[in-house]
Structures are given as C-alpha cells and as structure tokens.
Motif scaffolding. Sequence first.
Motif, PDB file in Angstrom:
ATOM      1  N   VAL A   1     129.422 -24.962 -49.395  1.00  0.00           N
ATOM      2  CA  VAL A   1     130.648 -25.702 -49.045  1.00  0.00           C
ATOM      3  C   VAL A   1     130.611 -26.035 -47.559  1.00  0.00           C
ATOM      4  CG1 VAL A   1     132.115 -24.717 -50.842  1.00  0.00           C
ATOM      5  CG2 VAL A   1     131.881 -23.550 -48.635  1.00  0.00           C
ATOM      6  N   LYS A   2     131.337 -27.108 -47.222  1.00  0.00           N
ATOM      7  CA  LYS A   2     131.331 -27.566 -45.831  1.00  0.00           C
ATOM      8  C   LYS A   2     131.923 -26.488 -44.924  1.00  0.00           C
ATOM      9  CE  LYS A   2     130.188 -30.606 -42.973  1.00  0.00           C
ATOM     10  NZ  LYS A   2     128.778 -31.044 -42.972  1.00  0.00           N
ATOM     11  N   CYS A   3     131.245 -26.240 -43.851  1.00  0.00           N
ATOM     12  CA  CYS A   3     131.751 -25.253 -42.880  1.00  0.00           C
ATOM     13  C   CYS A   3     132.508 -25.994 -41.782  1.00  0.00           C
ATOM     14  CB  CYS A   3     130.595 -24.460 -42.284  1.00  0.00           C
ATOM     15  SG  CYS A   3     131.136 -23.295 -41.033  1.00  0.00           S
ATOM     16  N   LEU A   4     133.735 -25.607 -41.532  1.00  0.00           N
ATOM     17  CA  LEU A   4     134.556 -26.305 -40.534  1.00  0.00           C
ATOM     18  C   LEU A   4     134.434 -25.657 -39.158  1.00  0.00           C
ATOM     19  CD1 LEU A   4     137.737 -26.851 -42.699  1.00  0.00           C
ATOM     20  CD2 LEU A   4     135.955 -28.513 -42.189  1.00  0.00           C
ATOM     21  N   SER A   5     134.494 -24.342 -39.134  1.00  0.00           N
ATOM     22  CA  SER A   5     134.341 -23.647 -37.858  1.00  0.00           C
ATOM     23  C   SER A   5     133.771 -22.272 -38.129  1.00  0.00           C
ATOM     24  CB  SER A   5     135.683 -23.541 -37.130  1.00  0.00           C
ATOM     25  OG  SER A   5     136.503 -22.622 -37.815  1.00  0.00           O
ATOM     26  N   ILE A   6     133.165 -21.686 -37.134  1.00  0.00           N
ATOM     27  CA  ILE A   6     132.483 -20.412 -37.347  1.00  0.00           C
ATOM     28  C   ILE A   6     133.265 -19.269 -36.717  1.00  0.00           C
ATOM     29  CG2 ILE A   6     130.335 -19.159 -36.954  1.00  0.00           C
ATOM     30  CD1 ILE A   6     129.036 -21.987 -36.794  1.00  0.00           C
ATOM     31  N   PHE A   7     133.807 -19.521 -35.539  1.00  0.00           N
ATOM     32  CA  PHE A   7     134.511 -18.446 -34.831  1.00  0.00           C
ATOM     33  C   PHE A   7     136.000 -18.736 -34.809  1.00  0.00           C
ATOM     34  CE2 PHE A   7     130.194 -18.659 -33.107  1.00  0.00           C
ATOM     35  CZ  PHE A   7     129.791 -17.349 -33.316  1.00  0.00           C
ATOM     36  N   ASP A   8     136.802 -17.683 -34.837  1.00  0.00           N
ATOM     37  CA  ASP A   8     138.244 -17.883 -34.737  1.00  0.00           C
ATOM     38  C   ASP A   8     138.646 -17.971 -33.264  1.00  0.00           C
ATOM     39  OD1 ASP A   8     138.144 -15.341 -33.798  1.00  0.00           O
ATOM     40  OD2 ASP A   8     139.032 -14.400 -35.575  1.00  0.00           O
ATOM     41  N   GLU A   9     139.959 -18.042 -33.042  1.00  0.00           N
ATOM     42  CA  GLU A   9     140.440 -18.252 -31.674  1.00  0.00           C
ATOM     43  C   GLU A   9     139.986 -17.134 -30.738  1.00  0.00           C
ATOM     44  OE1 GLU A   9     143.249 -18.745 -34.134  1.00  0.00           O
ATOM     45  OE2 GLU A   9     142.342 -20.727 -34.233  1.00  0.00           O
ATOM     46  N   GLU A  10     139.849 -15.932 -31.287  1.00  0.00           N
ATOM     47  CA  GLU A  10     139.475 -14.820 -30.417  1.00  0.00           C
ATOM     48  C   GLU A  10     137.971 -14.710 -30.240  1.00  0.00           C
ATOM     49  OE1 GLU A  10     141.739 -11.774 -32.404  1.00  0.00           O
ATOM     50  OE2 GLU A  10     143.399 -13.160 -32.033  1.00  0.00           O
ATOM     51  N   GLY A  11     137.264 -15.674 -30.798  1.00  0.00           N
ATOM     52  CA  GLY A  11     135.825 -15.675 -30.607  1.00  0.00           C
ATOM     53  C   GLY A  11     135.074 -14.767 -31.568  1.00  0.00           C
ATOM     54  N   ARG A  12     135.751 -14.303 -32.597  1.00  0.00           N
ATOM     55  CA  ARG A  12     135.061 -13.449 -33.568  1.00  0.00           C
ATOM     56  C   ARG A  12     134.461 -14.275 -34.681  1.00  0.00           C
ATOM     57  NH1 ARG A  12     139.601  -9.023 -33.598  1.00  0.00           N
ATOM     58  NH2 ARG A  12     140.653 -10.866 -34.375  1.00  0.00           N
ATOM     59  N   PHE A  13     133.440 -13.743 -35.314  1.00  0.00           N
ATOM     60  CA  PHE A  13     132.787 -14.454 -36.403  1.00  0.00           C
ATOM     61  C   PHE A  13     133.723 -14.478 -37.601  1.00  0.00           C
ATOM     62  CE2 PHE A  13     130.047 -14.495 -40.190  1.00  0.00           C
ATOM     63  CZ  PHE A  13     129.348 -15.656 -39.937  1.00  0.00           C
ATOM     64  N   ASN A  14     134.215 -15.655 -37.932  1.00  0.00           N
ATOM     65  CA  ASN A  14     135.186 -15.767 -39.009  1.00  0.00           C
ATOM     66  C   ASN A  14     135.166 -17.216 -39.495  1.00  0.00           C
ATOM     67  OD1 ASN A  14     137.237 -15.446 -40.794  1.00  0.00           O
ATOM     68  ND2 ASN A  14     138.867 -15.333 -39.261  1.00  0.00           N
TER      69      ASN A  14
ATOM     70  N   GLY B   1     125.553 -27.238 -41.207  1.00  0.00           N
ATOM     71  CA  GLY B   1     126.995 -27.352 -41.356  1.00  0.00           C
ATOM     72  C   GLY B   1     127.511 -26.949 -42.735  1.00  0.00           C
ATOM     73  N   TRP B   2     126.774 -26.174 -43.463  1.00  0.00           N
ATOM     74  CA  TRP B   2     127.186 -25.766 -44.813  1.00  0.00           C
ATOM     75  C   TRP B   2     127.195 -24.244 -44.913  1.00  0.00           C
ATOM     76  CZ3 TRP B   2     128.831 -29.665 -47.808  1.00  0.00           C
ATOM     77  CH2 TRP B   2     128.367 -30.955 -47.537  1.00  0.00           C
ATOM     78  N   GLY B   3     128.212 -23.715 -45.640  1.00  0.00           N
ATOM     79  CA  GLY B   3     128.263 -22.278 -45.877  1.00  0.00           C
ATOM     80  C   GLY B   3     127.743 -21.972 -47.269  1.00  0.00           C
ATOM     81  N   PRO B   4     126.775 -21.075 -47.427  1.00  0.00           N
ATOM     82  CA  PRO B   4     126.235 -20.762 -48.751  1.00  0.00           C
ATOM     83  C   PRO B   4     127.286 -20.012 -49.582  1.00  0.00           C
ATOM     84  CG  PRO B   4     125.288 -19.315 -47.086  1.00  0.00           C
ATOM     85  CD  PRO B   4     126.139 -20.283 -46.353  1.00  0.00           C
ATOM     86  N   LYS B   5     127.402 -20.400 -50.837  1.00  0.00           N
ATOM     87  CA  LYS B   5     128.414 -19.793 -51.706  1.00  0.00           C
ATOM     88  C   LYS B   5     127.773 -18.983 -52.822  1.00  0.00           C
ATOM     89  CE  LYS B   5     132.092 -20.074 -49.999  1.00  0.00           C
ATOM     90  NZ  LYS B   5     133.037 -18.988 -49.834  1.00  0.00           N
TER      91      LYS B   5
END
Lengths: 398, 599, 178
Positions: free
Chosen positions: B494-507, B475-479
């Motif tokens: 840093v804490k990762c909140l979500s990986i994909f956006d609404e359209e399902g893309r990696f974001n 659950g962490w994003g490397p900085k």
Amino acid sequence: MEKIKNIFNWEPDRSLYPEKDENGNLIVDLSSQKFTKVWHGPNHPGTTGNMAIELTLSGDEVVEAKTHVGYLHRGFEKLMERRLYIQCFPTCVRMCVAEPDYNEYLLARSVEELDNLEIPETAKWLRTLVLEMARLQTLLRTVPGQAGTLSLGMGVQWGVYLRDLVLDLFEELTGGRVYHMYIIPGGVRGLLPDGFKKRMEDVLLKIEDFIVRIDNLIFKNILFKKRTIGIGHIPAEWIDKYGVVGPNARAAGFKRDVRKDYPYLVYDQLDFDIATLTDSDVYARSLIRRQDLITTIDLIRQIMAKMPNDGDIKSPTPNVLHWKIPKGEVYVRSESSRGEYGFYTVSDGSEYPRRINLRGPSYTHAVVLLEKLLINANIADVHSIMVSLQTCPPEIER
Amino acid sequence: MALKDILTPFTAWTNVFKPVVTIKDPFNDRPGAERYRGFHFNDTSKCIGCGSCEAICENEAIDLVPVEGIETKDGDSGLRPRVDYGRCCWCALCVDVCTTASLRLTNEYTWVTENPEDLRYTPGVDVKPWDNNELGWKKPEPNYHFFGQKRVSMPELHPEQRDKSFIEIVKGYSKEQAILEADRCVECGICIATCPAHMGIPDYIRAIREDNIEEGFKILYDTNPLPEICGRICTHKCETVCSVGNLGEALSIRWLKRYIADQVESEDYKRILQSDGIANNGKKVAVVGSGPAGLSAAHYLALMGYSVTIYEQFSQSGGMMRYGIPEYRLPYDQIDKDVNYILSLGVKIIYNTNVGKDISLSELKSKYDAVFAGTGLHLGRSTRIPGTDHKHVYQSIDLLNKITEGKEIHVAENIVVIGGGNVAMDITRSLARLQNIKYGKVSIIATSLEDENSMPADREEVVEAREEMATINPGWGPKEILIEDGNIKGLRVVKCLSIFDEEGRFNPKFDESNTNFFKADMIVESIGQGMDIEYISEDIKKDLEINNRGRIVVDELFQSGAKWLFIGGDIIQGPDVIHGIANGHKAAVGIDKYLNTNI
Amino acid sequence: MNDIIQDITTRFSVTDIINKRENLTFVTCRKENTISLITHLRDREKFTHLVLLTAVDWIEDNLFQLTYILNNPTKKIDIAIRTMIPRDNPVMESAHRLWEQVATYQRELKEMFGIEFPDSPRLNEPFILEGWNEIPPYRRDFDTKKYSTETYFPRIGRGTNDPEEYMKSKLYPNDPTK
C-alpha cells in the motif's frame, strides 16, 4: 621702430656663462656663487607625481639636471614575489595610477602566455575596450595638462570633468573608478551593462566637442605656441640611444606603436592609423597626443560597433588558490598612452612568480632623457618639458 | 603666428554661459554604480566560514572570527569573515572566490565615523545602513569561476559491460584526472570535522596535486588503515559538506583517496609507512571480528607494539566489507591488499572461529590483556508480514554471504526486494546480475517505504541499479506476501504517506486505498540488520551498561563497563565502514591507555 | 629570426634557445660573450632598441640571471639574452656605452640586487632607496614580510582562526587519535 622691435627680440649673450674648460665641458663650481641649486619637486604642483629634479642653474639656464625618484617606492615587484598570481593583480595596478589597466592586462597576458591559455573572444574585445578607455581618460588630462604647465588651467578643468565622465563609465563596467581590477588571468570580470554603448557615445560626443574647444584654447594660442615650439627638442638619433618610445618617438618621426607593430588582443581587426610628426618639440608631442585622443575615440566607436554583446567572459582556469604556472619566462608589451609598456615575467613553476619586472616608458624618459633635455633649457620650461614626456614616477621605481 | 592665434583662445569665454556640471549633493545625488565595489555585506545564513575569502585576500584584510549565535556544526565552521578596512583594497576577489556566494560588496562608498576601530567589522553580523543595498559587486556571471565547478567524471563500465558479471564498475582516476579533480579543492578543511575518522583530507588532496603519492599515502594511514576499501565504498559524508559543493559539485574525495591507494604497490607499503621493526611491548590483545573496526584497532595496536590476534567467524577476513558488499563495488583483492599489510605488521587472524561458540569471551579475557569486540550487525531483520516464513523469502545479508562464499543460491525469475538502503541495492543489483546470467533477462523490483527523494541508498546506487534494468519502485509499505499452492505469487503493498510521526519516531502512515501488487516467485527482505551479542556471557553482561535503545554504552575511548572489554564498530556507531575505522582507532588508543595506566 | 639565432649560435656559442613566440626568442650566453653579443646584435642585426635590463635571483643555484631584452624595430622581433653570473661575486661588464639609459638600469641593479658594474656612471648614487642598511632588498633572501613585521607594528585586536582547527576545538576537542 627697429629699436623697439629689438627690445622684444632681445636675447642675453649666453656665450660667457656658464664657463667652459678647454674641452668644452662646463665648469660647475657651486662654491663660486655663480650657480643656483633648485629642487624641482618632489612636492611641486608642476611635477607629475612625486619626483624631484635637482637643477643647477646659471642665471635662468639649467646647466645640470638630475632626476631623483624613490618617493613612491613600495617594492611592488618584490611584493608580488610572495603573492599568488591572482593576488598580484590588485597589487600590480598600483604601478601606474593613471593607467592601471595596462598592468592588469600585461600580468594576465603573461600568465596566459606562460600557461598557454586562450581567452574567450568577448573578453578580448572587452579588454581592448578597457585599455582604450584608459588611454582616453589619461589623454583627457594630459593634452590640456601641457597648457596647464604654462599656467593655462582652464583646459585642465574641462579635461578633468570629461575624465570623470569616463571614470563613471569605468565604474559601471568594472565597479571601480581609478583601480578597475577588471582584467584577470583568463578573461575579464563582467559584460557590458545595459545601455552602456549609448552612454559611451554620449561621452564621446562631449569629448569631441571638447577637442574643438581645446584646439581654440591651446593649439591656436599664440602664447602656447611661443612657449612650446622649438622647446625640448629630441633629435631623431636619440630615439634608440635613450630608449624613447610612444608619442615621444612618434613626434620625432618614428612610426612606432605596439598596437600596430605587435598587434595584441583585437587590434588587428581595428582600422586605425598612427600619426607622426618630425618637429619633435613640446608642441609636436602635444599634437601627437591630441591626435591619439582622436584615434582612441575612433577605436572605441569601432569596438562598440564590432564587439559581441554576450558570451563567456572568462576561460576556465586552474583553481586560482593554487595555480602553478609552468617554469619559463616571457616578455609581453602593450602600447600605453606613454608608449611601450611591458612586463617581463619569470616563473619557477610554483604558485608564486619568481620575478615580475615592469618596463615603463618613464624609466628612460624621466631619467636619462629628461636629464639630457633639460640642459640649457630655461627654468620656466622645465616642467613643460617634463610633462611633454608624460613622465610617471611610480613606473620608474615600482 | 597670426592675429587669429591671439584671438581664438578667447572663445573659451563662451563657457561662462554654459550650465555648471558639478554634482550639488554627492552624498545623495550620486549613488555607486550597479557593480560598484563598496563596503562588504555577508549573508551570514549562507556563509559557511570556509575562509576562502581570507585565503585570497592579498592584503590580509580578512580575519575569521567566531560569531555569537552561529553554531559550529557539520559543514559550517561557525566562523565569519571580519574585514579590516585599514587594509582592504576593494578588489572584490573575496566575492569572486566565495564558495557560497554569500559575500558581496554593496554600492555604498561613503561612511564617516569618529572611531577608527569601527572600520573593522564583521559584515552581515554588525548591522550597517547598507546591508539592504541590493546594488553592488556580486560574483560575475556567466561561467566565471575561480575553481572548477564540475567533477571530473569517473570512468565506469557501461551497463551492458557490467550487468552479467561482478567485475568492478568504477575504473578509478588516471593521474591527469586525479590532479584535475584535486585542483578544485579550496583547502578550507571543513570536511575534516564531518569525517568520522577526521582524515587529513585537504592534505592528501594537496599531495595528489603535487603528485606526491607517498606523502598522501602516509596521510591516509595516519587515520585510516583501509584506504583501498574506503576509497571505494566509504559513505563519504565529507562530500556532503564540501564547500565547493555549495555552488558546484562537491569534490570526489572518496575517489581521490582511492586514487592514492591504487598507486601504491603492496610491496612498497612498509617502506613508505616506515613500519618495519616495531618493537614488541610484550602485551597481547584479542580482537573479535575482522571487520573495519577490528582491523583498524589491530592496525593501530600493532603499530604501538602489541601482539594482536583477530578471531574471525568466516573463512576470510573483512567482515561485512567482504560478506556484505558485492564484488562489483569492492573487489576482494583490494580487501586483501589492505588486510595483508595489516597482517604484515604481525597481526594474526584465526579464521573459522566463532567467539561464543568455538571459544568463549571469558577465555579471551584470561589469555589476553585486553579484548576489542567489533562484531557488527549480522542478523537480518524481518518485516514480519504474513508469508515471511515461506522458504523463498530470504534475508539479503544471508544471500550476500553466500554469494561471497561462492555458494549456489536460489535465483527466481521474478524477484521483489523489500528495502531502500544500500544493502537493498547491493542485493538487488547482485540478483539482477545472477538473473541475467541464468535467464538472460532481469525481472527484479526493489521497493521501500521511503519515497524516491528520501531513500537512504546512495543516489548513484539507485541510478546504476536502474541502468542494470532493475526496477526501483519506492514509496510502498509491504502488507502481505501472496502464496498460492505453496508458491509465492507476489507482494501486496500500500502507498506509504509518511514514515515518521511529529515526534520523529518511526510510525509509518499508509493510504490503504492505494494498493499495488508486485509479481514475484521470491522475496528478499533487506530492511536493516541487528546485532547479535549472544557471545557476551551473562557474567560479563552484568558489567555492561545497556541503554534504553538496546545499545551497549561505551565511553569516548570505546571502553565498556567491563574495563578490559572495548567495543566498537557497527554495534556502537554507524553502520558504515568509516565509523568502524574511527572506532577501532580510538579503541586502540584506549586499550593502550588502559594497559599502561590501568584506567 | 632563425638566421640570426643560427648566426649567433655559432659566433657566440649561445645555448638554451627557447622560441617563446615567433617574434620573441630567449637565448643564454656566457658572461664573457654577452656584451660583444649585444654589440653585434645592435650594430649588425639592427636590434637598436633596448627594451629592458633586469636581474632574477636564483638563490638555490647561487646565481643571478641578467636579462637584456633587445628589439629590432624594423623587423619587429625581440631577442632576450640571459646571462648567469655568480651570486657571491656579482660583477658584470657595463653596457652603458651602448645605450646611455643602461646606466640607470645598472644603478638600480646595484642598489636592489647588489650587482657591480664597474665604470658605470653614477653607479653608487642611491637611486630609489634612502639610508638603506639591510641587504639589497630585491634579493630572494630579503624577507619583506619579516622586515615589515619587525619595522612596523601590528594592528591591535587582529586575529584569525583556521576553520579546521576551530571546528576541532568545538566539535571534537578530545579526540584521542588526534
């Protein structure tokens, strides 16, 4: 006065008819027009199920009787040979409509004994309960049914009503009224519903009240006594000779009951006694069944008091869709309301039974014994005698 | 006979004054009991159309029929049971056996209809008045099952037995255990569609049950020439759709496959599979790469009579199976067992030969009738965060390669692995072992963008890594990799909140205020691999079609735009072994078709 | 029980003794000895109650197995006697003189399995079947399913799908490896 009394006690002289040859054998020559042939059944309100008795009469006296079965044959034993063991259990119940539960129990027991499977304690008690309830509902019909054969239908109606109450209890416990399909290999299919014991007790009290009424209506009835005492007498030496079991044997003084002699399920933990009589006539057999009814009520009360209220209802079994039973054979028996009821099961090690053979009490009672008993009986007593043996055609022809 | 006997029966007349006992309006006053076995109802959204109800019905009253609006998809056949009440005996075995508990009987028992055809309907689809009746027969409780719900547990080495060595962890089923596990299968066949190779799963499970190993082995090889390998490290998509898994634990299909393969000795392979004396058809096919796709293609081509030569860049066969997967999961002798059989069919492998460097693809084209390329994904991807160019920042795939080759690798005292997939777990657990050997303790942290529940790694990998004292902190994003005096100090995340956006893309979205720092002297990146198709020269590449996601387009027989070139494996589908095997098999059929009909 | 079994083992050379339960033993006896063994058990060992007589078809061995289950009501034990008779010439000595109801059993066996019991009363009278022209129906080679499909008619509109085949036709109909 003496003359009037003699009119009432008049008996025809039966020594001349039917004629006998020098060895004492009957000469039955239908073309002589001295005999009448009467088919009693297969569709006759007085028969139990679809079964025919071919009677040859001389006057009103039966000189020859032959049982004909086959009107209900669906070949269940054969059909089960191409069914998985689990699929046999909805099939086998049909081998006796009045008490299907014994079939379920015996099939399950055969499978468990062949596969060395133990069932949970709760399931044992529930099985015993269901078997006793089955006996209860059959006897509720059979005990007054004996009077029904002599056209006293009132008791039958009371019995049918009370049987319906027992069927309601069955419906609550098993989901079915006639074919309960409750006992399956490995255990049973449900615990007691909430409040079941209370409702059972209510029904039992009604049945006890009914027994008092039945006593007054039937067993203390001069007509019933006249028509049943001394009728259909089974001599004690016939018991083994003709394979007589259950109440019919007990009425002849044989204290035989599978529940006592070969205790199964939890019968060894229950306190009960087996009634016997020695008269061995229709009246005695009726009384034995009445006594059985009381014993059954008592047994159900004991079961209700002693049984565990929860716990597992089924042991883990192999996947029923491909449950192979080890090669072997076994005979298991139980006491149905008619007597020893057994399954002989042969497994060839596959998923399907090699052979399942039912030993039903009526197989001997309704064929060879009945044919013998009816000789010299009055035609008016034929179905009284038949019902007193509690014949059940489906178990003869399966 | 007394006067009493004449009079007492008349007491029955007292009943005249008792209330009547009949039910006046049975249609309304007399509903079925709570457990009554009346008409069926099926919750079609829960039902998966496995057909167990049909299988157990002794009266053959149930048909499985397609239903409009219910789609056939992974784990759902799209079929639903239809009941013929001309045959049903209301025994409710169909309810008791139902794998999803979707089928039940309601307590409705009266139904009048003029059309006898009405009495055959699809419960839950054809709307009936009793559909909302809650009462009726349901699968009994508790502990009432028609087949085993729990998996037969797999004997494994304890963490303390395994955390210092690369010995295989999973011991494999014994005969008794395998038969017991195989017994749980209901033979619905739903898993077959989900398996990329469409293996005959219920059939080989039945063979185990019947203790007919040779039959099972033949079934395995129909669709999968690497059973020892797949039996250990397959991603077992089949188990995710197992109908038994709906209420209980899915069958251990993978371990059962391994059980069959484990029982057969190498010298019996040819006899059982009857693969001796295959007539050579005189045609030659080159295979690039001896990974699962290449081996699978080679196997099926060899069976068809082709002379197959595999070109392998490493000194040993197996590709990622040997150079990516650690030995404790897949021992090398098991790879050899599968590969040796394929070699025994006449397949040749030329080792240490890199197509593109040592021999060109065009040369293969001229020397062979067709070429199959299953070159896989061997190029490690980088996070490209500051500090990744440090010499102690490694790519997991490079380290795994070196471990396989037995080369010395740098093992620091504190390590951080970036990545949450199976490869990340592989390198984490491998390095944990090496740390344990070197320092007598484990200090390794694996971190990933995905949180605990959505980590792509198999659950048991995570559990076992933790058992081996590795820390998994997802659950962490490397900085940034913190470097002081030329030495790595650690990884800032840093804490990762979500990986994909609404359209399902990696974001990925981060909570910049929630940071963490993992102390480390060495960082390993394991966020996936890319393909390296440098070996396909420009003149060939111009024939190929490459889609907008950078993948080579092939047809369903894995034929590329260049007709003689078939491509499969991780670069097309996957990445996993079983897709590679399926690809190779189909490509073999494709090559056969191409060379015989010149499509 | 053990004494009895030991005794009959020596006297009647029974084999394959299986103690299924403490009160139920299966023994196999040769065809010629069977009736004398049963008579001995009934008269000497007081196995006075005949529980049942039935047959099992071992078609693969070309044998019929006859099973006589005898019960001793006093000692409460059962002995089941198994006898193998050839399937192509199924003749067995009748036991109706020991128990009269055996005649009924034998009538059924004649009808359902085609086993002959010479001298058995009313043996050839139909017992259950009426106007039956096929092979005896309880033999294994009589296929009930086939008989019913040929004799009766199927319900129009019935038809089922195999999930495996159906999913293949929907999801991967053109898989070249299948």
